[in-house]
Enzyme design. Structure first.
Site, PDB file in Angstrom:
ATOM      1  N   ARG A 279       0.856  -1.204   0.000  1.00  0.00           N
ATOM      2  CA  ARG A 279       0.000   0.000   0.000  1.00  0.00           C
ATOM      3  C   ARG A 279       0.885   1.244   0.000  1.00  0.00           C
ATOM      4  O   ARG A 279       2.086   1.160   0.238  1.00  0.00           O
ATOM      5  CB  ARG A 279      -0.862   0.032   1.276  1.00  0.00           C
ATOM      6  CG  ARG A 279      -1.792  -1.133   1.413  1.00  0.00           C
ATOM      7  CD  ARG A 279      -2.669  -1.015   2.645  1.00  0.00           C
ATOM      8  NE  ARG A 279      -2.018  -1.395   3.878  1.00  0.00           N
ATOM      9  CZ  ARG A 279      -1.854  -0.587   4.929  1.00  0.00           C
ATOM     10  NH1 ARG A 279      -2.263   0.645   4.904  1.00  0.00           N
ATOM     11  NH2 ARG A 279      -1.259  -1.042   6.027  1.00  0.00           N
TER      12      ARG A 279
ATOM     13  N   ASP B 159       6.774 -10.337   8.328  1.00  0.00           N
ATOM     14  CA  ASP B 159       6.739  -9.253   9.319  1.00  0.00           C
ATOM     15  C   ASP B 159       8.183  -8.818   9.543  1.00  0.00           C
ATOM     16  O   ASP B 159       9.003  -9.614  10.038  1.00  0.00           O
ATOM     17  CB  ASP B 159       6.097  -9.795  10.607  1.00  0.00           C
ATOM     18  CG  ASP B 159       6.062  -8.758  11.718  1.00  0.00           C
ATOM     19  OD1 ASP B 159       6.801  -7.763  11.638  1.00  0.00           O
ATOM     20  OD2 ASP B 159       5.306  -8.974  12.680  1.00  0.00           O
ATOM     21  N   VAL B 160       8.509  -7.573   9.178  1.00  0.00           N
ATOM     22  CA  VAL B 160       9.913  -7.143   9.225  1.00  0.00           C
ATOM     23  C   VAL B 160      10.455  -6.978  10.648  1.00  0.00           C
ATOM     24  O   VAL B 160      11.646  -6.747  10.833  1.00  0.00           O
ATOM     25  CB  VAL B 160      10.164  -5.843   8.426  1.00  0.00           C
ATOM     26  CG1 VAL B 160       9.880  -6.035   6.950  1.00  0.00           C
ATOM     27  CG2 VAL B 160       9.369  -4.676   8.998  1.00  0.00           C
TER      28      VAL B 160
ATOM     29  N   TYR C 141       6.901   6.746  17.626  1.00  0.00           N
ATOM     30  CA  TYR C 141       7.086   6.850  16.172  1.00  0.00           C
ATOM     31  C   TYR C 141       8.220   7.838  15.871  1.00  0.00           C
ATOM     32  O   TYR C 141       9.127   7.551  15.087  1.00  0.00           O
ATOM     33  CB  TYR C 141       5.781   7.298  15.533  1.00  0.00           C
ATOM     34  CG  TYR C 141       5.837   7.480  14.033  1.00  0.00           C
ATOM     35  CD1 TYR C 141       5.682   6.391  13.178  1.00  0.00           C
ATOM     36  CD2 TYR C 141       6.032   8.739  13.464  1.00  0.00           C
ATOM     37  CE1 TYR C 141       5.725   6.552  11.795  1.00  0.00           C
ATOM     38  CE2 TYR C 141       6.073   8.912  12.082  1.00  0.00           C
ATOM     39  CZ  TYR C 141       5.918   7.824  11.250  1.00  0.00           C
ATOM     40  OH  TYR C 141       5.966   7.991   9.887  1.00  0.00           O
TER      41      TYR C 141
ATOM     42  N   ASN D  45      10.882   0.471   3.869  1.00  0.00           N
ATOM     43  CA  ASN D  45       9.756   1.416   3.891  1.00  0.00           C
ATOM     44  C   ASN D  45       8.708   1.068   4.948  1.00  0.00           C
ATOM     45  O   ASN D  45       8.018   1.953   5.453  1.00  0.00           O
ATOM     46  CB  ASN D  45       9.110   1.431   2.500  1.00  0.00           C
ATOM     47  CG  ASN D  45       7.727   2.035   2.512  1.00  0.00           C
ATOM     48  OD1 ASN D  45       7.565   3.262   2.530  1.00  0.00           O
ATOM     49  ND2 ASN D  45       6.693   1.198   2.539  1.00  0.00           N
TER      50      ASN D  45
ATOM     51  N   SER E  97      11.069  10.164   8.428  1.00  0.00           N
ATOM     52  CA  SER E  97       9.891  11.038   8.467  1.00  0.00           C
ATOM     53  C   SER E  97      10.322  12.454   8.843  1.00  0.00           C
ATOM     54  O   SER E  97      11.310  12.648   9.563  1.00  0.00           O
ATOM     55  CB  SER E  97       8.897  10.537   9.511  1.00  0.00           C
ATOM     56  OG  SER E  97       7.898  11.517   9.737  1.00  0.00           O
TER      57      SER E  97
ATOM     58  N   LYS F 102      11.825   7.088  13.997  1.00  0.00           N
ATOM     59  CA  LYS F 102      12.217   7.718  12.736  1.00  0.00           C
ATOM     60  C   LYS F 102      13.530   8.499  12.871  1.00  0.00           C
ATOM     61  O   LYS F 102      14.286   8.615  11.910  1.00  0.00           O
ATOM     62  CB  LYS F 102      11.078   8.613  12.237  1.00  0.00           C
ATOM     63  CG  LYS F 102       9.841   7.817  11.813  1.00  0.00           C
ATOM     64  CD  LYS F 102      10.158   6.876  10.666  1.00  0.00           C
ATOM     65  CE  LYS F 102       8.983   6.060  10.190  1.00  0.00           C
ATOM     66  NZ  LYS F 102       9.312   5.172   9.066  1.00  0.00           N
TER      67      LYS F 102
HETATM   68  P1  NAP Z   1       0.652   2.893   5.032  1.00  0.00           P
HETATM   69  O1  NAP Z   1      -0.182   3.360   3.900  1.00  0.00           O
HETATM   70  O2  NAP Z   1       0.038   2.703   6.366  1.00  0.00           O
HETATM   71  O3  NAP Z   1       1.381   1.534   4.580  1.00  0.00           O
HETATM   72  C1  NAP Z   1       2.229   0.874   5.479  1.00  0.00           C
HETATM   73  C2  NAP Z   1       2.883  -0.291   4.780  1.00  0.00           C
HETATM   74  O4  NAP Z   1       3.768  -0.918   5.723  1.00  0.00           O
HETATM   75  C3  NAP Z   1       1.879  -1.343   4.327  1.00  0.00           C
HETATM   76  O5  NAP Z   1       2.265  -1.856   3.082  1.00  0.00           O
HETATM   77  C4  NAP Z   1       2.001  -2.423   5.406  1.00  0.00           C
HETATM   78  O6  NAP Z   1       1.771  -3.727   4.922  1.00  0.00           O
HETATM   79  C5  NAP Z   1       3.484  -2.303   5.766  1.00  0.00           C
HETATM   80  N1  NAP Z   1       3.781  -2.865   7.077  1.00  0.00           N
HETATM   81  C6  NAP Z   1       3.319  -2.477   8.284  1.00  0.00           C
HETATM   82  N2  NAP Z   1       3.822  -3.259   9.252  1.00  0.00           N
HETATM   83  C7  NAP Z   1       4.615  -4.169   8.640  1.00  0.00           C
HETATM   84  C8  NAP Z   1       5.414  -5.236   9.089  1.00  0.00           C
HETATM   85  N3  NAP Z   1       5.492  -5.538  10.382  1.00  0.00           N
HETATM   86  N4  NAP Z   1       6.099  -5.962   8.180  1.00  0.00           N
HETATM   87  C9  NAP Z   1       6.027  -5.665   6.866  1.00  0.00           C
HETATM   88  N5  NAP Z   1       5.281  -4.666   6.365  1.00  0.00           N
HETATM   89  C10 NAP Z   1       4.594  -3.930   7.240  1.00  0.00           C
HETATM   90  O7  NAP Z   1       1.870   3.873   5.277  1.00  0.00           O
HETATM   91  P2  NAP Z   1       2.613   4.899   4.293  1.00  0.00           P
HETATM   92  O8  NAP Z   1       2.048   6.228   4.528  1.00  0.00           O
HETATM   93  O9  NAP Z   1       2.694   4.347   2.919  1.00  0.00           O
HETATM   94  O10 NAP Z   1       4.052   4.884   4.966  1.00  0.00           O
HETATM   95  C11 NAP Z   1       5.175   4.228   4.426  1.00  0.00           C
HETATM   96  C12 NAP Z   1       6.421   4.684   5.168  1.00  0.00           C
HETATM   97  O11 NAP Z   1       6.542   6.104   5.056  1.00  0.00           O
HETATM   98  C13 NAP Z   1       6.351   4.388   6.671  1.00  0.00           C
HETATM   99  O12 NAP Z   1       7.640   4.035   7.132  1.00  0.00           O
HETATM  100  C14 NAP Z   1       5.925   5.727   7.260  1.00  0.00           C
HETATM  101  O13 NAP Z   1       6.326   5.863   8.588  1.00  0.00           O
HETATM  102  C15 NAP Z   1       6.650   6.680   6.341  1.00  0.00           C
HETATM  103  N6  NAP Z   1       6.077   8.033   6.332  1.00  0.00           N
HETATM  104  C16 NAP Z   1       4.804   8.268   5.898  1.00  0.00           C
HETATM  105  C17 NAP Z   1       4.315   9.564   5.895  1.00  0.00           C
HETATM  106  C18 NAP Z   1       2.919   9.906   5.401  1.00  0.00           C
HETATM  107  O14 NAP Z   1       2.529  11.088   5.516  1.00  0.00           O
HETATM  108  N7  NAP Z   1       2.164   8.972   4.859  1.00  0.00           N
HETATM  109  C19 NAP Z   1       5.109  10.622   6.356  1.00  0.00           C
HETATM  110  C20 NAP Z   1       6.381  10.334   6.802  1.00  0.00           C
HETATM  111  C21 NAP Z   1       6.866   9.039   6.777  1.00  0.00           C
HETATM  112  P3  NAP Z   1       0.438  -4.607   5.264  1.00  0.00           P
HETATM  113  O15 NAP Z   1      -0.743  -3.755   4.944  1.00  0.00           O
HETATM  114  O16 NAP Z   1       0.602  -5.775   4.364  1.00  0.00           O
HETATM  115  O17 NAP Z   1       0.525  -4.970   6.709  1.00  0.00           O
END
Ligand code: NAP
Length: 248
Positions: A15, A63-64, A155, A90, A142, A159
Site C-alpha cells: 500500500r 513481518d519485518v 514513532y 519502507n 519522516s 524515525k
Molecule cells: P501505510 O499506507 O500505512 O502503509 C504501510 C505499509 O507498511 C503497508 O504496506 C504495510 O503492509 C506495511 N507494514 C506495516 N507493518 C509491517 C510489518 N510488520 N512488516 C512488513 N510490512 C509492514 O503507510 P505509508 O504512509 O505508505 O508509509 C510508508 C512509510 O513512510 C512508513 O515508514 C511511514 O512511517 C513513512 N512516512 C509516511 C508519511 C505519510 O505522511 N504517509 C510521512 C512520513 C513518513 P500490510 O498492509 O501488508 O501490513
C-alpha cells in the site's frame, strides 16, 4: 532506464508509499520483491502491476520485526532472484498516543517495525551487495524525526533512529560501494494520513509552502534517484520531500 535488470526489495509495498516505490522502480527496469505483512491481496495486485510493466514482481509475506520471517523471505529471494541490489526499508506503523499512554508492548511494536525492521533487513540483505561490490539501501524516515511530535513519541523516536542508523550503515558499507540514504517524507496522502480530520488537514496544508499534500509518487521519484547510478556519490544523507514544510 535507470535501473535496468536490477533486483529490488521494497518492504511494506502492499500500500501507500511502498506500493508507489515498487512500481516506479519497475518502470525504471527493476524486478521487484513486494514485501507485505497483512494485505496479501493488495500485494498481489502490486506484483501483477509490475508484471504488466514487463518486469518480474513477486509478493512475499514477512513481518519485518521478526528475524525468522525475514530469514524465510531471504531464502525465497535467494532462490528466485539470487539476491537483491536495491533494498528499500519502507514498512512502518504508527499510533496516535501521548507518551504516557504508550505501554511497553506498544513501544516495542512500533520500534520493532520502524527501526528493528530497517536494521534486520539491512543486515539480512547486504551480504550479496557486499560480495558484488554494489548496492543501494534506502530507508524511509519522516519529517517528524526532525520536528518532533506531540502525539506519537515512539514513532518520532523510531524515525530519528532511522536517520542515525542510515549514517552508521553508510560508513560501514561505503568500502563495498554500497550507498545508504534516508528519505524524510512530509505529509503524504496514504492510509497513514487518511484518518486526519478536515481541520487537521487544513492546518497541515497551511504549513506547506507548495500548498499541496505529497503523493506517494513524490517519494517514489526520490527513491528511484537514490537507487540509480546518478546518485552514486551520495551516501549517509537524508533527502527531505515535504513541499518546503521544513528546510535544512
Ligand atoms: P501505510 O499506507 O500505512 O502503509 C504501510 C505499509 O507498511 C503497508 O504496506 C504495510 O503492509 C506495511 N507494514 C506495516 N507493518 C509491517 C510489518 N510488520 N512488516 C512488513 N510490512 C509492514 O503507510 P505509508 O504512509 O505508505 O508509509 C510508508 C512509510 O513512510 C512508513 O515508514 C511511514 O512511517 C513513512 N512516512 C509516511 C508519511 C505519510 O505522511 N504517509 C510521512 C512520513 C513518513 P500490510 O498492509 O501488508 O501490513
Amino acid at each position: 532506464m535507470l535501473l535496468a535488470n536490477k533486483i529490488a526489495l521494497v518492504t511494506g509495498a502492499s500500500r501507500g508509499i511502498g506500493r508507489a516505490i515498487a512500481i516506479e522502480l519497475a518502470r525504471e527496469g527493476a524486478d521487484v520483491v513486494v514485501n507485505f505483512n497483512q494485505s496479501e491481496e493488495k500485494a498481489e495486485e502490486v506484483a501483477h502491476a509490475i508484471e504488466t510493466i514487463g518486469r518480474r514482481g513477486l509478493a512475499i509475506k514477512a513481518d519485518v520485526s521478526r528475524t525468522d520471517q525475514i530469514e524465510a523471505m531471504r531464502k525465497q529471494v535467494l532462490k528466485e532472484f539470487g539476491g537483491v541490489q536495491v533494498l528499500v526499508n519502507n514498512a512502518g506503523v504508527h499510533h496516535h498516543l501521548k507518551s504516557w499512554e504508550i505501554d511497553e508492548t506498544e513501544w516495542r511494536r512500533v520500534l520493532g517495525v520502524n527501526i528493528g525492521g530497517v536494521f534486520l533487513c539491512s543486515r539480512m540483505f547486504s551480504p550479496e551487495m557486499r560480495e558484488n561490490k554494489w548496492g543501494r539501501i534506502i530507508n524511509i524516515s519522516s519529517i517528524i524525526a526532525f520536528t518532533g511530535t506531540d502525539h506519537e513519541a515512539h514513532y518520532g523516536a523510531s524515525k530519528s533512529a532511522v536517520v542515525g542508523l542510515t549514517k552508521s550503515l553508510a560508513l560501514e558499507l561505503a568500502p563495498y560501494n554500497i550507498t545508504v540514504n534516508a528519505i524524510a517524507p512530509g505529509w503524504i496522502e496514504t492510509d497513514m494520513t487518511a484518518t486526519a480530520t478536515v481541520e487537521e488537514k487544513k492546518k497541515a496544508l497551511e504549513l506547506i509552502p507548495l500548498r499541496r499534500m505529497g503523493e506517494p509518487e513524490d517519494i517514489a521519484h526520490a527513491a528511484v534517484f537514490l537507487a540509480s547510478e546518478r546518485a552514486s556519490f551520495i551516501t549517509g544523507q537524508t533527502i527531505h520531500v515535504n513541499g518546503g514544510e521544513v528546510m535544512y
